[in-house]
Design a protein around this motif. Structure first.
Motif, PDB file in Angstrom:
ATOM      1  N   ASP A 187    -123.152 144.186  -7.990  1.00  0.00           N
ATOM      2  CA  ASP A 187    -124.495 143.595  -7.993  1.00  0.00           C
ATOM      3  C   ASP A 187    -124.432 142.119  -8.375  1.00  0.00           C
ATOM      4  O   ASP A 187    -125.391 141.375  -8.145  1.00  0.00           O
ATOM      5  N   GLY A 188    -123.309 141.688  -8.969  1.00  0.00           N
ATOM      6  CA  GLY A 188    -123.160 140.290  -9.375  1.00  0.00           C
ATOM      7  C   GLY A 188    -124.064 139.964 -10.551  1.00  0.00           C
ATOM      8  O   GLY A 188    -124.335 140.799 -11.406  1.00  0.00           O
ATOM      9  N   GLY A 189    -124.510 138.712 -10.607  1.00  0.00           N
ATOM     10  CA  GLY A 189    -125.395 138.306 -11.683  1.00  0.00           C
ATOM     11  C   GLY A 189    -124.698 138.106 -13.013  1.00  0.00           C
ATOM     12  O   GLY A 189    -125.309 138.260 -14.064  1.00  0.00           O
ATOM     13  N   PHE A 190    -123.426 137.721 -12.977  1.00  0.00           N
ATOM     14  CA  PHE A 190    -122.685 137.475 -14.217  1.00  0.00           C
ATOM     15  C   PHE A 190    -121.769 136.271 -14.056  1.00  0.00           C
ATOM     16  O   PHE A 190    -121.486 135.814 -12.941  1.00  0.00           O
ATOM     17  N   GLY A 191    -121.318 135.750 -15.189  1.00  0.00           N
ATOM     18  CA  GLY A 191    -120.362 134.652 -15.201  1.00  0.00           C
ATOM     19  C   GLY A 191    -119.238 134.980 -16.158  1.00  0.00           C
ATOM     20  O   GLY A 191    -119.428 135.718 -17.130  1.00  0.00           O
ATOM     21  N   MET A 192    -118.040 134.462 -15.900  1.00  0.00           N
ATOM     22  CA  MET A 192    -116.894 134.666 -16.778  1.00  0.00           C
ATOM     23  C   MET A 192    -116.204 133.337 -17.034  1.00  0.00           C
ATOM     24  O   MET A 192    -116.204 132.453 -16.170  1.00  0.00           O
ATOM     25  N   ALA A 193    -115.617 133.216 -18.227  1.00  0.00           N
ATOM     26  CA  ALA A 193    -114.802 132.044 -18.563  1.00  0.00           C
ATOM     27  C   ALA A 193    -113.488 132.548 -19.125  1.00  0.00           C
ATOM     28  O   ALA A 193    -113.465 133.507 -19.905  1.00  0.00           O
ATOM     29  N   ALA A 194    -112.386 131.902 -18.737  1.00  0.00           N
ATOM     30  CA  ALA A 194    -111.072 132.390 -19.140  1.00  0.00           C
ATOM     31  C   ALA A 194    -110.063 131.246 -19.196  1.00  0.00           C
ATOM     32  O   ALA A 194    -110.339 130.125 -18.752  1.00  0.00           O
ATOM     33  N   HIS A 195    -108.874 131.559 -19.728  1.00  0.00           N
ATOM     34  CA  HIS A 195    -107.765 130.618 -19.731  1.00  0.00           C
ATOM     35  C   HIS A 195    -107.330 130.315 -18.294  1.00  0.00           C
ATOM     36  O   HIS A 195    -107.727 130.996 -17.345  1.00  0.00           O
ATOM     37  N   TYR A 223    -120.599 140.529  -3.282  1.00  0.00           N
ATOM     38  CA  TYR A 223    -121.517 140.588  -4.413  1.00  0.00           C
ATOM     39  C   TYR A 223    -122.932 140.311  -3.926  1.00  0.00           C
ATOM     40  O   TYR A 223    -123.157 139.374  -3.149  1.00  0.00           O
ATOM     41  N   LYS A 224    -123.887 141.093  -4.406  1.00  0.00           N
ATOM     42  CA  LYS A 224    -125.275 140.923  -3.980  1.00  0.00           C
ATOM     43  C   LYS A 224    -125.887 139.655  -4.570  1.00  0.00           C
ATOM     44  O   LYS A 224    -126.724 139.008  -3.946  1.00  0.00           O
ATOM     45  N   ASN A 225    -125.502 139.338  -5.802  1.00  0.00           N
ATOM     46  CA  ASN A 225    -126.008 138.138  -6.479  1.00  0.00           C
ATOM     47  C   ASN A 225    -124.836 137.284  -6.921  1.00  0.00           C
ATOM     48  O   ASN A 225    -123.687 137.737  -6.968  1.00  0.00           O
ATOM     49  N   GLN A 226    -125.121 136.053  -7.286  1.00  0.00           N
ATOM     50  CA  GLN A 226    -124.052 135.091  -7.543  1.00  0.00           C
ATOM     51  C   GLN A 226    -123.193 135.460  -8.747  1.00  0.00           C
ATOM     52  O   GLN A 226    -123.659 135.998  -9.742  1.00  0.00           O
ATOM     53  N   VAL A 227    -121.910 135.144  -8.616  1.00  0.00           N
ATOM     54  CA  VAL A 227    -120.928 135.285  -9.695  1.00  0.00           C
ATOM     55  C   VAL A 227    -120.350 133.905  -9.970  1.00  0.00           C
ATOM     56  O   VAL A 227    -119.922 133.207  -9.046  1.00  0.00           O
ATOM     57  N   LEU A 228    -120.360 133.495 -11.247  1.00  0.00           N
ATOM     58  CA  LEU A 228    -119.804 132.197 -11.654  1.00  0.00           C
ATOM     59  C   LEU A 228    -118.507 132.415 -12.414  1.00  0.00           C
ATOM     60  O   LEU A 228    -118.333 133.435 -13.087  1.00  0.00           O
ATOM     61  N   PHE A 229    -117.619 131.435 -12.345  1.00  0.00           N
ATOM     62  CA  PHE A 229    -116.387 131.511 -13.137  1.00  0.00           C
ATOM     63  C   PHE A 229    -115.989 130.123 -13.610  1.00  0.00           C
ATOM     64  O   PHE A 229    -116.075 129.149 -12.852  1.00  0.00           O
ATOM     65  N   ALA A 275    -117.289 125.191 -22.913  1.00  0.00           N
ATOM     66  CA  ALA A 275    -118.336 126.129 -23.335  1.00  0.00           C
ATOM     67  C   ALA A 275    -119.720 125.619 -22.921  1.00  0.00           C
ATOM     68  O   ALA A 275    -120.533 126.376 -22.373  1.00  0.00           O
ATOM     69  N   HIS A 276    -119.997 124.351 -23.177  1.00  0.00           N
ATOM     70  CA  HIS A 276    -121.312 123.805 -22.823  1.00  0.00           C
ATOM     71  C   HIS A 276    -121.531 123.836 -21.308  1.00  0.00           C
ATOM     72  O   HIS A 276    -122.627 124.180 -20.840  1.00  0.00           O
ATOM     73  N   ILE A 277    -120.498 123.467 -20.544  1.00  0.00           N
ATOM     74  CA  ILE A 277    -120.615 123.506 -19.082  1.00  0.00           C
ATOM     75  C   ILE A 277    -120.911 124.940 -18.625  1.00  0.00           C
ATOM     76  O   ILE A 277    -121.800 125.185 -17.802  1.00  0.00           O
ATOM     77  N   PHE A 278    -120.170 125.890 -19.161  1.00  0.00           N
ATOM     78  CA  PHE A 278    -120.311 127.289 -18.748  1.00  0.00           C
ATOM     79  C   PHE A 278    -121.687 127.855 -19.086  1.00  0.00           C
ATOM     80  O   PHE A 278    -122.379 128.414 -18.215  1.00  0.00           O
ATOM     81  N   PHE A 279    -122.118 127.697 -20.314  1.00  0.00           N
ATOM     82  CA  PHE A 279    -123.382 128.310 -20.725  1.00  0.00           C
ATOM     83  C   PHE A 279    -124.584 127.641 -20.035  1.00  0.00           C
ATOM     84  O   PHE A 279    -125.555 128.311 -19.683  1.00  0.00           O
ATOM     85  N   LYS A 280    -124.512 126.330 -19.833  1.00  0.00           N
ATOM     86  CA  LYS A 280    -125.595 125.651 -19.108  1.00  0.00           C
ATOM     87  C   LYS A 280    -125.682 126.152 -17.673  1.00  0.00           C
ATOM     88  O   LYS A 280    -126.775 126.373 -17.148  1.00  0.00           O
ATOM     89  N   ARG A 281    -124.532 126.346 -17.049  1.00  0.00           N
ATOM     90  CA  ARG A 281    -124.544 126.832 -15.667  1.00  0.00           C
ATOM     91  C   ARG A 281    -125.045 128.278 -15.587  1.00  0.00           C
ATOM     92  O   ARG A 281    -125.747 128.647 -14.642  1.00  0.00           O
ATOM     93  N   CYS A 282    -124.676 129.092 -16.571  1.00  0.00           N
ATOM     94  CA  CYS A 282    -125.165 130.476 -16.588  1.00  0.00           C
ATOM     95  C   CYS A 282    -126.687 130.512 -16.717  1.00  0.00           C
ATOM     96  O   CYS A 282    -127.357 131.318 -16.054  1.00  0.00           O
ATOM     97  N   LEU A 283    -127.234 129.645 -17.553  1.00  0.00           N
ATOM     98  CA  LEU A 283    -128.695 129.576 -17.681  1.00  0.00           C
ATOM     99  C   LEU A 283    -129.329 129.083 -16.381  1.00  0.00           C
ATOM    100  O   LEU A 283    -130.342 129.623 -15.926  1.00  0.00           O
ATOM    101  N   GLU A 284    -128.745 128.056 -15.779  1.00  0.00           N
ATOM    102  CA  GLU A 284    -129.288 127.493 -14.540  1.00  0.00           C
ATOM    103  C   GLU A 284    -129.326 128.545 -13.433  1.00  0.00           C
ATOM    104  O   GLU A 284    -130.302 128.633 -12.675  1.00  0.00           O
ATOM    105  N   HIS A 285    -128.266 129.343 -13.338  1.00  0.00           N
ATOM    106  CA  HIS A 285    -128.162 130.326 -12.254  1.00  0.00           C
ATOM    107  C   HIS A 285    -128.645 131.718 -12.670  1.00  0.00           C
ATOM    108  O   HIS A 285    -128.570 132.655 -11.876  1.00  0.00           O
TER     109      HIS A 285
END
Length: 434
Positions: free
Chosen positions: A273-281, A130-136, A198-208
């Motif tokens: 290209d990356g630049g996305f985050g995902m949250a799942a079970h 991935y060219k840019n970071q991917v969060l999960f 949810a709060h952990i995920f969305f805060k990290r997406c904003l940070e990155h």
């Protein structure tokens, strides 16, 4: 530029941290790293060490695991080397009294696990998957991992719920079994902590600065609707406006997007290209992060961070590499053959644990100038360590998975980074203001 100085001449007392030792090749590499990269600069006497090798767990009848979990809850910052969950064959080979289960379940339960954060690791100037970071974010509890099951024949299966408030029980599921041989499985998904996730995920997406997506199979598995609904409610109430203002929702039409898990598997291959985050079970997160690791080269280029919540609301964070003990290289090492282990995931875990330990020490001692100074020094050190390691790869002096057959051995790579780290830290001392 960070100007807090770090020097071998005056060791820093590292804040309390739990160090969990594993075994095989990653344990050997971790010992080299601690010996050559950390203890020359830090007094680690406040670290609490626990050996979770199979023989140690067997010798203590797994008391060492209970002690490690208790210590992690008390201290809140944990580094863990990869460990072995022994197979039936390994039980015999190691002379164990029984097959010990994975320690991860006990840790997630003992630390009130919320999520397992897994992110791609990037080195400027080196092209990976991935060219840019991917969060999960992988929900740390529930699903198949804690399932009860049994083999059954023909008959009727009842799943009955008995409320703790004493109200009338009711049947969750009833099914008639007509096969002579079936396996029945029962599990549940706890949803109380999805709000925290949810709060952990969305805060990290904003940070990155990445675009968030929520992954479920709710079109078929109707019980997963609650996961999506909670994530969306938190997003709409607390984060949507900020994401729109930063332009991070442009690729998703200014809305939080839900992806069916089948579609997510395809997008992970397409969105290089990356630049996305995902949250799942839990289970989906396990499978999808393995796929991310393969797209991004290997599990060695993915972080793994279990985030739990203590009774006082502070976050417990456990950091480890997302790969195993690398048994094939360990066999080579024991046979006297050269090895070339890339320690990138191990080192990112160590950096994360040391930074979190320093942060907790500051939070627990508000206004303490010394605690803040230690945090600043640890940030200087870990930032410099990452730079020294990345530059060693960039200069063609990496391990063989990155630099080819002429790449460095495990030992020589550790020595080269140690040399470069020392030079960089000395340079910072020279550049520090009077």
């Amino acid at each position: 530029m960070l100007f807090s100085t770090v020097s071998k001449d005056e060791k820093i007392v590292a804040p309390p941290m739990v160090y969990i030792a594993g075994e095989e090749m990653t344990h050997y590499a971790s010992e080299l790293i601690v010996d050559q990269w950390i203890t020359p600069y830090f007094d680690t006497s406040k670290w609490e060490n626990y050996d979770l090798s199979c023989k140690s767990r067997d010798k203590t009848d797994d008391k060492v695991l209970k002690d490690a979990v208790e210590a992690g809850k008390r201290i809140g910052a944990i580094f863990k080397e990869p460990t072995i969950t022994p197979s039936t064959i390994q039980v015999k080979e190691m002379g164990l009294s029984k097959a010990f289960g994975s320690p991860n379940g006990a840790m997630r339960k003992g630390w009130n696990g919320v999520t397992i954060s897994r992110d791609t690791i990037h080195i400027d100037g080196i092209e990976l998957g991935y060219k840019n970071q991917v969060l999960f974010e992988r929900h740390a509890v529930g699903g198949e991992y804690g399932a009860g099951w049994n083999e059954v024949g023909e008959g009727t299966l009842l799943t009955t719920y008995l409320p703790s408030d004493g109200s009338a029980p009711y049947i969750v599921d009833k099914r008639d079994l007509t096969d002579e041989h079936s396996v029945c499985v029962v599990y549940h998904n706890p949803y109380d902590n999805v709000n925290d996730l949810a709060h952990i995920f969305f805060k990290r997406c904003l940070e990155h600065k990445v675009t968030p997506y929520i992954v479920t199979k709710k079109t078929v598995f109707k019980w997963q609707e609650g996961f999506w609904q909670t994530m969306k409610e938190v997003f709409d109430a607390d984060y949507k406006d900020t994401f729109i203002e930063t332009g991070l929702l442009e690729r998703s039409n200014n809305e939080l997007t839900h992806l069916i898990s089948d579609a997510a598997t395809m997008q992970l291959i397409r969105w290089t290209d990356g630049g996305f985050g995902m949250a799942a079970h839990n289970y989906d997160g396990d499978m999808l992060t393995d796929q991310i690791a393969q797209v991004h080269r290997s599990p060695g280029f993915i972080t793994s961070n279990l985030v739990g919540k203590n009774d006082d609301g502070t976050l417990i964070k456990e950091f480890e590499a997302s790969h195993g003990t690398v048994s094939d290289l360990w066999a080579d090492h024991l046979a006297g053959r050269e090895t070339s282990l890339n320690p990138l995931g191990l080192v990112e875990a160590m950096i994360g644990a040391m930074q979190h330990a320093a942060k907790l020490q500051v939070e627990q001692n508000p206004g303490d100038v010394a605690a803040k100074e230690v945090e600043d020094k640890i940030m200087t050190y870990t930032t410099t360590l990452r730079l020294a390691m990345h530059n060693t790869f960039r200069y063609g002096q990496g391990t063989r998975d990155m630099s080819g057959p002429k790449g460095f051995t495990t030992e020589d790579f550790v020595k080269k980074v140690a040399w470069r780290l020392d030079r960089y830290l000395e340079q910072r001392i020279v550049e520090s203001p009077p």
